[in-house]
Scaffold this motif. Structure first.
Motif, PDB file in Angstrom:
ATOM      1  N   THR A 256      96.447 -11.737 141.704  1.00 32.10           N
ATOM      2  CA  THR A 256      97.001 -11.398 140.691  1.00 32.10           C
ATOM      3  C   THR A 256      96.279 -10.100 141.019  1.00 32.10           C
ATOM      4  N   LYS A 257      96.919  -8.873 141.575  1.00 26.76           N
ATOM      5  CA  LYS A 257      96.320  -7.567 141.632  1.00 26.76           C
ATOM      6  C   LYS A 257      95.902  -7.166 140.188  1.00 26.76           C
ATOM      7  N   ILE A 258      94.883  -6.614 140.010  1.00 30.39           N
ATOM      8  CA  ILE A 258      94.252  -5.926 138.288  1.00 30.39           C
ATOM      9  C   ILE A 258      94.230  -4.593 138.086  1.00 30.39           C
ATOM     10  N   TYR A 259      93.765  -3.794 139.509  1.00 29.26           N
ATOM     11  CA  TYR A 259      93.967  -2.132 139.416  1.00 29.26           C
ATOM     12  C   TYR A 259      93.300  -2.290 140.176  1.00 29.26           C
ATOM     13  N   SER A 260      93.392  -0.769 140.916  1.00 26.53           N
ATOM     14  CA  SER A 260      92.663   0.245 142.161  1.00 26.53           C
ATOM     15  C   SER A 260      91.712   0.717 141.867  1.00 26.53           C
ATOM     16  N   LEU A 261      90.603   1.161 142.549  1.00 23.74           N
ATOM     17  CA  LEU A 261      89.530   2.170 142.690  1.00 23.74           C
ATOM     18  C   LEU A 261      89.600   3.153 143.415  1.00 23.74           C
ATOM     19  N   PRO A 262      89.850   4.360 143.701  1.00 16.78           N
ATOM     20  CA  PRO A 262      90.124   5.279 144.947  1.00 16.78           C
ATOM     21  C   PRO A 262      88.896   6.402 144.919  1.00 16.78           C
ATOM     22  N   SER A 263      87.887   6.363 146.081  1.00 19.85           N
ATOM     23  CA  SER A 263      86.965   7.088 146.288  1.00 19.85           C
ATOM     24  C   SER A 263      85.811   6.389 145.812  1.00 19.85           C
ATOM     25  N   ILE A 264      84.714   5.389 145.932  1.00 18.16           N
ATOM     26  CA  ILE A 264      83.930   5.067 145.443  1.00 18.16           C
ATOM     27  C   ILE A 264      83.306   4.775 146.003  1.00 18.16           C
ATOM     28  N   PRO A 265      81.858   4.524 145.832  1.00 13.86           N
ATOM     29  CA  PRO A 265      80.434   4.411 147.005  1.00 13.86           C
ATOM     30  C   PRO A 265      81.102   3.041 147.311  1.00 13.86           C
ATOM     31  N   SER A 266      81.187   2.591 148.778  1.00  7.48           N
ATOM     32  CA  SER A 266      81.185   0.996 148.371  1.00  7.48           C
ATOM     33  C   SER A 266      80.565  -0.479 148.726  1.00  7.48           C
ATOM     34  N   ASP A 267      78.985   0.448 147.826  1.00  4.51           N
ATOM     35  CA  ASP A 267      77.671  -0.898 147.757  1.00  4.51           C
ATOM     36  C   ASP A 267      77.706  -1.022 146.075  1.00  4.51           C
ATOM     37  N   LEU A 268      78.448   0.045 144.928  1.00  5.91           N
ATOM     38  CA  LEU A 268      78.565   0.123 143.324  1.00  5.91           C
ATOM     39  C   LEU A 268      79.306  -1.468 143.146  1.00  5.91           C
ATOM     40  N   LEU A 269      80.156  -2.098 144.497  1.00  8.48           N
ATOM     41  CA  LEU A 269      80.431  -3.538 143.320  1.00  8.48           C
ATOM     42  C   LEU A 269      79.806  -4.328 143.553  1.00  8.48           C
ATOM     43  N   PHE A 270      79.558  -4.615 144.988  1.00 13.77           N
ATOM     44  CA  PHE A 270      78.174  -5.823 145.338  1.00 13.77           C
ATOM     45  C   PHE A 270      77.354  -4.995 144.602  1.00 13.77           C
ATOM     46  N   GLY A 271      76.471  -6.508 144.713  1.00 12.39           N
ATOM     47  CA  GLY A 271      75.427  -6.437 143.996  1.00 12.39           C
ATOM     48  C   GLY A 271      75.234  -5.934 142.819  1.00 12.39           C
ATOM     49  N   ASP A 272      73.715  -6.076 141.837  1.00 10.26           N
ATOM     50  CA  ASP A 272      73.354  -6.270 140.304  1.00 10.26           C
ATOM     51  C   ASP A 272      72.923  -5.081 140.163  1.00 10.26           C
ATOM     52  N   ASP A 273      72.751  -3.884 141.128  1.00  7.64           N
ATOM     53  CA  ASP A 273      72.146  -2.259 141.223  1.00  7.64           C
ATOM     54  C   ASP A 273      73.374  -1.507 140.099  1.00  7.64           C
ATOM     55  N   ASP A 274      72.700  -1.193 138.376  1.00 10.52           N
ATOM     56  CA  ASP A 274      73.534  -0.749 137.731  1.00 10.52           C
ATOM     57  C   ASP A 274      73.357   0.755 137.576  1.00 10.52           C
ATOM     58  N   ILE A 275      72.285   1.290 138.698  1.00 13.34           N
ATOM     59  CA  ILE A 275      71.614   2.627 138.775  1.00 13.34           C
ATOM     60  C   ILE A 275      72.392   3.262 139.605  1.00 13.34           C
ATOM     61  N   ARG A 276      72.768   4.086 139.199  1.00  9.84           N
ATOM     62  CA  ARG A 276      73.608   5.102 140.175  1.00  9.84           C
ATOM     63  C   ARG A 276      73.178   7.016 140.088  1.00  9.84           C
ATOM     64  N   HIS A 277      73.799   7.649 140.963  1.00 10.49           N
ATOM     65  CA  HIS A 277      72.779   9.088 141.082  1.00 10.49           C
ATOM     66  C   HIS A 277      74.641   9.875 141.226  1.00 10.49           C
ATOM     67  N   PHE A 278      74.433  11.309 140.575  1.00  6.75           N
ATOM     68  CA  PHE A 278      75.956  11.761 140.327  1.00  6.75           C
ATOM     69  C   PHE A 278      75.017  13.090 140.546  1.00  6.75           C
ATOM     70  N   LYS A 279      75.909  13.615 141.045  1.00  6.24           N
ATOM     71  CA  LYS A 279      75.037  15.696 140.775  1.00  6.24           C
ATOM     72  C   LYS A 279      75.968  15.990 141.323  1.00  6.24           C
ATOM     73  N   TRP A 280      75.569  17.917 141.170  1.00  9.16           N
ATOM     74  CA  TRP A 280      76.878  18.747 140.213  1.00  9.16           C
ATOM     75  C   TRP A 280      76.505  20.095 141.326  1.00  9.16           C
ATOM     76  N   SER A 281      77.406  20.753 141.167  1.00  5.58           N
ATOM     77  CA  SER A 281      77.144  21.907 142.096  1.00  5.58           C
ATOM     78  C   SER A 281      77.208  22.966 141.638  1.00  5.58           C
ATOM     79  N   ILE A 282      77.929  22.995 140.536  1.00  4.50           N
ATOM     80  CA  ILE A 282      77.537  24.419 139.897  1.00  4.50           C
ATOM     81  C   ILE A 282      77.565  24.090 138.070  1.00  4.50           C
ATOM     82  N   PRO A 283      76.403  24.633 137.980  1.00  2.72           N
ATOM     83  CA  PRO A 283      76.046  25.845 138.042  1.00  2.72           C
ATOM     84  C   PRO A 283      74.721  26.216 139.066  1.00  2.72           C
ATOM     85  N   ASP A 284      74.245  26.740 139.968  1.00  2.00           N
ATOM     86  CA  ASP A 284      73.323  26.431 140.657  1.00  2.00           C
ATOM     87  C   ASP A 284      72.190  27.515 140.158  1.00  2.00           C
ATOM     88  N   CYS A 285      71.248  26.844 139.586  1.00  2.00           N
ATOM     89  CA  CYS A 285      69.600  27.713 139.188  1.00  2.00           C
ATOM     90  C   CYS A 285      68.940  27.616 140.291  1.00  2.00           C
TER      91      CYS A 285
END
Length: 634
Positions: free
Chosen positions: A170-199
């Motif tokens: 049974t399909k549970i839900y969809s996940l749009p636009s995510i890194p492919s390696d985020l779902l598999f493996g045991d790595d629970d560390i992620r990096h997020f970036k921001w563009s504004i503000p630029d100091c």
């Protein structure tokens, strides 16, 4: 005291250090951390409840957990631990608290967030829950799977027939636009970036970054400000030193005043306790302040208020009523309390109020007296021609005799002579049968009957009732005759009710009732007061004549209280005294006084107390000015 000073010194240096620290940050926005190893938080981030709103960019709010973890909340309700912030690269390193990032992805919506995945290769997946499937499949999400079911991530559009063998998925839900390696493996560390503000350009210039504070600026507009403006830190340090020094001096002064007051108050308490220890054999009851509150029903019924305290009505039982005087803590130094207990606590006379008990509970002091239902004499003589309050001349004569006997007992009937120094109508209370009782011994002094003459530094009592010698030694030395003078004024008030009548407008400001009464008697005129028959007229005249004898300027010209009692109780007609309002030679004045009424001696006492505080006045230097001061009744 020493520990308190150390505390304020610590406070002073802490305050100075905080001033320096503020000087090193911009606009009150210091760099903070949730814990010692946590990431440094500064603009565009700010810490909730620790940074002001202007210290952070909208959407860059962080918070601290109880375990000092730094938390970033992403839409919608996705909370992640912040492990590192790279301000130069504008990247924040986060970790899933539950070590299962795929579980957070269902509620993650970065479309309205300032933060995006750092990875460029983003794919869309669909998640399926299968009851039976291959557990070794590479598409299996281990942290979402268990023994009863398996969860797989399949690229959108990919067929899953090869995945399913003999089970339903049974399909549970969809996940749009995510890194492919985020779902598999045991790595629970992620990096997020921001563009504004630029100091970054502020960092290049060695400056701090902050939002532009203008009414027309958009949320993306920022400005660069110097980290440490030249001279600003020095000014703030100087300001901190000055302000801190002032606060320190103020604190030390306040502590000194507090401890000085506390020390003095403790000395007063020790003094009172020592007196009460010596006094306990006299057997008045000692009450606690809780007893006083219970006796007076929480101080609900107020009877009156004086210079040294407030009087409340109370009950010891259903049959015994009392009057409780709560002494003001801010008045005196314990002398008022000691005077009252020492004088009336050891004597018993029908014309002296009875002290039932006392309270000395910490800083609280109270005196418990017998309750006299008719109040003070003052309300019955305020106007002698007011029929509703007038007691009748026979009763007034009995009251005058009772007061005189009470004063005579104080002067001659005790082991030591007690001088009251504040005889006046408000200090004479009347019981249910209108028998008078002298009260309020706060200014009283005890002396031996054979004490030699000594001087007195200041007058004491209530202006209008104070004898002339209390102001100037030109009239003689202070003695028990000062009470005689006060009693004389009281008698004249009983006769005239303080009311001057039939006085023209031209001389109203210069004629006062004692002189007015003397002039009427000298001219053998009616006293113009409420008199029903000849007998009453004789009583009024007797009271007036005795009062005028008692207010003679020189103490030696006044009769002793024993003689006053004889004059009030005798049936013979009394001679008029010398005129107290003219200034004649004392030898001529004494020649007019009957021999049987001459005073047989004059004893004076030591004294250094002042007038009742609400009636303070400087001693009178001019003889005529003294007359006007003592006979003006407002």
């Amino acid at each position: 005291m020493a520990s308190s000073c150390v505390f304020f010194l610590f406070f002073f240096f802490f305050f100075l250090a905080s001033i320096v620290d503020v000087g090193q940050c911009q606009n009150g926005c210091p760099e903070l951390r949730c814990g010692g190893q946590g990431p440094a938080v500064r603009f565009p981030f700010r810490l909730k409840d620790r940074h002001p709103n202007h210290c952070g960019f909208p959407g860059f709010l962080l918070s601290c957990t109880g375990a000092n973890e730094t938390v970033l909340e992403l839409p919608i309700s996705v909370k992640l631990f912040v492990k590192k912030i790279d301000y130069k690269s504008r990247v924040v390193k986060v970790q899933d608290p539950n070590h299962c990032f795929p579980r957070q992805l269902q509620g993650l919506d970065l479309s309205s967030s300032d933060f995006q995945f750092q990875e460029r290769n983003l794919l869309s997946f669909a998640l399926f829950n299968c009851s039976q499937a291959k557990t070794e499949d590479e598409r299996r999400i281990s942290c979402l799977s268990c023994t009863s079911h398996q969860v797989y991530a399949v690229l959108n559009g990919e067929l899953i027939t090869d995945l399913i063998e003999s089970s339903s998925c049974t399909k549970i839900y969809s996940l749009p636009s995510i890194p492919s390696d985020l779902l598999f493996g045991d790595d629970d560390i992620r990096h997020f970036k921001w563009s504004i503000p630029d100091c970054r350009y502020c960092d290049v210039e060695g400056k701090n970054c902050k939002m532009k504070n203008t009414g027309t600026s958009t949320r993306s507009e920022i400005v660069c400000v110097p980290k440490n403006p030249k001279g600003a830190l020095t000014k703030k340090v100087i300001t901190g030193v000055i302000l801190g020094s002032f606060l320190l001096a103020l604190a030390v002064f306040a502590l000194y005043r507090f401890y000085s007051y506390d020390k003095i108050e403790k000395e007063y308490r020790v003094k009172i306790e020592m007196f009460l220890e010596d006094y306990r054999n006299f057997k008045p009851t000692r009450y606690s302040y809780a007893d006083i509150k219970r006796i007076t029903n929480q101080l609900t019924e107020k009877l009156g208020e004086g210079a040294y305290g407030t009087v409340f009505k109370g009950k010891l039982s259903d049959e015994i009523q009392v009057a409780v005087k709560i002494l003001n803590a801010s008045k005196g130094n314990g002398e008022e309390f000691i005077n009252e207990v020492r004088t009336i606590g050891t004597i018993h006379h029908v014309n002296v109020i009875r002290l039932i008990g006392f309270c000395a509970d910490g800083f609280r002091r109270a005196l418990v007296y017998e309750f006299l239902p008719n109040g003070s004499l003052e309300k019955f003589i305020s106007s002698a021609d007011a029929k509703n309050n007038f007691l009748g001349w026979a009763k007034l004569q009995n009251i005058a005799l009772g007061i005189a006997r009470g004063i005579e007992y104080l002067h001659q009937g005790c082991d030591q002579r007690i001088l009251h120094f504040d005889i006046k109508p408000s200090n004479v209370l009347l019981d249910q049968n209108f028998n008078p009782k002298i009260s309020d011994f706060g200014l009283a002094k005890i002396c031996s009957k054979d004490q030699s003459m000594v001087s007195m530094t200041n007058a004491k009592g209530t202006v209008g009732y104070i004898a002339p010698e209390m102001f100037s030694r030109n009239f003689g030395n202070v003695s028990y005759k000062a009470d005689v003078y006060s009693f004389g004024i009281l008698l004249l008030e009983m006769v005239g009710g303080k009311k001057v009548v039939d006085v023209t407008m031209e001389n109203t400001s210069q004629v006062y009732f004692p002189e007015w009464i003397y002039n009427l008697l000298e001219q053998k005129e009616d006293l113009r007061i409420f008199i029903e028959d000849g007998g009453d007229a004789k009583i009024a005249k007797k009271l007036a004549i005795v009062g005028l004898w008692c207010i003679q300027w020189h103490p030696i010209d006044r009769p002793a209280m024993k003689v006053v009692i004889q004059m009030l109780g005798g049936g013979e007609e009394l001679n008029m005294p010398p005129n107290p309002f003219t200034f004649k030679d004392p030898i001529d004045i004494n020649a007019r006084m009957p021999t049987k009424y001459l005073s047989q001696g004059l004893e004076v006492i030591p004294e250094s107390e002042g007038i009742h505080e609400q009636h303070k006045h400087n001693p009178i230097q001019h003889f005529k000015g003294l007359i006007y001061l003592l006979y003006v009744f407002l």
